[in-house]
Design a protein around this motif. Structure first.
Motif, PDB file in Angstrom:
ATOM      1  N   HIS A  45       0.853  -1.195   0.000  1.00  0.00           N
ATOM      2  CA  HIS A  45       0.000   0.000   0.000  1.00  0.00           C
ATOM      3  C   HIS A  45       0.887   1.243   0.000  1.00  0.00           C
ATOM      4  CE1 HIS A  45       1.203  -0.580   4.162  1.00  0.00           C
ATOM      5  NE2 HIS A  45       1.150   0.730   4.237  1.00  0.00           N
ATOM      6  N   THR A  47       0.977   4.714   2.196  1.00  0.00           N
ATOM      7  CA  THR A  47       0.379   5.451   3.312  1.00  0.00           C
ATOM      8  C   THR A  47       0.136   6.910   2.897  1.00  0.00           C
ATOM      9  OG1 THR A  47       1.464   4.046   4.928  1.00  0.00           O
ATOM     10  CG2 THR A  47       0.755   6.202   5.707  1.00  0.00           C
ATOM     11  N   ARG A 122       7.700  15.995   8.284  1.00  0.00           N
ATOM     12  CA  ARG A 122       8.509  15.780   7.070  1.00  0.00           C
ATOM     13  C   ARG A 122       7.637  15.961   5.824  1.00  0.00           C
ATOM     14  NH1 ARG A 122      10.411   9.919   8.977  1.00  0.00           N
ATOM     15  NH2 ARG A 122       8.183   9.915   9.334  1.00  0.00           N
ATOM     16  N   HIS A 127       5.149   6.566  -1.297  1.00  0.00           N
ATOM     17  CA  HIS A 127       5.972   5.384  -1.566  1.00  0.00           C
ATOM     18  C   HIS A 127       5.246   4.120  -1.123  1.00  0.00           C
ATOM     19  CE1 HIS A 127       6.720   6.001   2.712  1.00  0.00           C
ATOM     20  NE2 HIS A 127       7.061   4.721   2.767  1.00  0.00           N
TER      21      HIS A 127
END
Ligand code: 2AM
Length: 177
Positions: A45, A47, A122, A127
């Motif tokens: 998956h 996030t 951040r 990804h």
């Protein structure tokens, strides 16, 4: 004595279809062999926002936020393989993050502050973690793009077992076409 409230470990995510996840697994296995622990195909998956430990009340708040999201469907081209040395993960990502994805994450983060969540400091890096515990350096490279239509986003629960982790998709929200 008051018991602490029960919590669940939750996150919002994109969940590509089975075919894309299967192709991503094959890429990971081909590239990594035994160098790391490949994420199982059913667990792959991306996030959007990690909520972490969440009470019932916070979950209701997070779902209400998701209900208000005005997102747009988009296509994701997963084609960039990279490595983060600190968490020791190899990932698959788009070379450029589509604007509707950036806006979806922004809307979620903004809304979730009202539920008591701290937005991630951040910058967002879309990804899909392909493998964990990858020792040593792993050079970046490109692969033939996996074209992934994104028409929904999901609220997911992470349940840890001694042998690993299981992700349970709790709810989905559509993105406008
Ligand atoms: P990762 O794949 O890059 O490890 C469920 O654990 C999902 O939430 C995973 O995709 C994981 O990202 C992400 N995640 C776990 N802990 C996190 C944290 N502390 N901050 C941000 N994302 C996290």
């Amino acid at each position: 004595m008051n018991r602490p409230p029960e919590t669940q470990r939750l996150f919002f995510a994109l969940w590509p279809g089975a075919e894309i996840r299967e192709q991503a697994t094959q890429i990971a296995q081909r590239m990594l062999g035994k160098r790391g622990k490949c994420v199982r195909s059913e667990n792959l998956h991306l996030t959007l926002v990690f909520l972490g430990s969440t009470t019932e009340q916070q979950r209701a708040c997070a779902e209400a936020v998701a209900d208000t999201i005005e997102g747009t469907a988009f296509a994701l081209r997963l084609e960039q393989i990279g490595y983060w040395s600190r968490p020791r993960v190899v990932w698959l990502a788009p070379r450029e993050t589509p604007q509707p994805l950036i806006e979806l994450v922004q809307q979620l983060n903004q809304g979730l502050t009202a539920c008591g969540y701290q937005p991630e400091a951040r910058p967002y890096r879309a990804h899909m973690t392909l493998a964990r515990k990858v020792a040593g350096y792993f050079p970046a490279r490109e692969v033939a793009p996996l074209a992934c239509p994104v028409e929904h986003f999901y609220l997911v629960r992470s349940v840890s077992y001694p042998g690993g982790v299981e992700y349970q998709v709790l709810r989905s929200w559509p993105l406008a076409q």
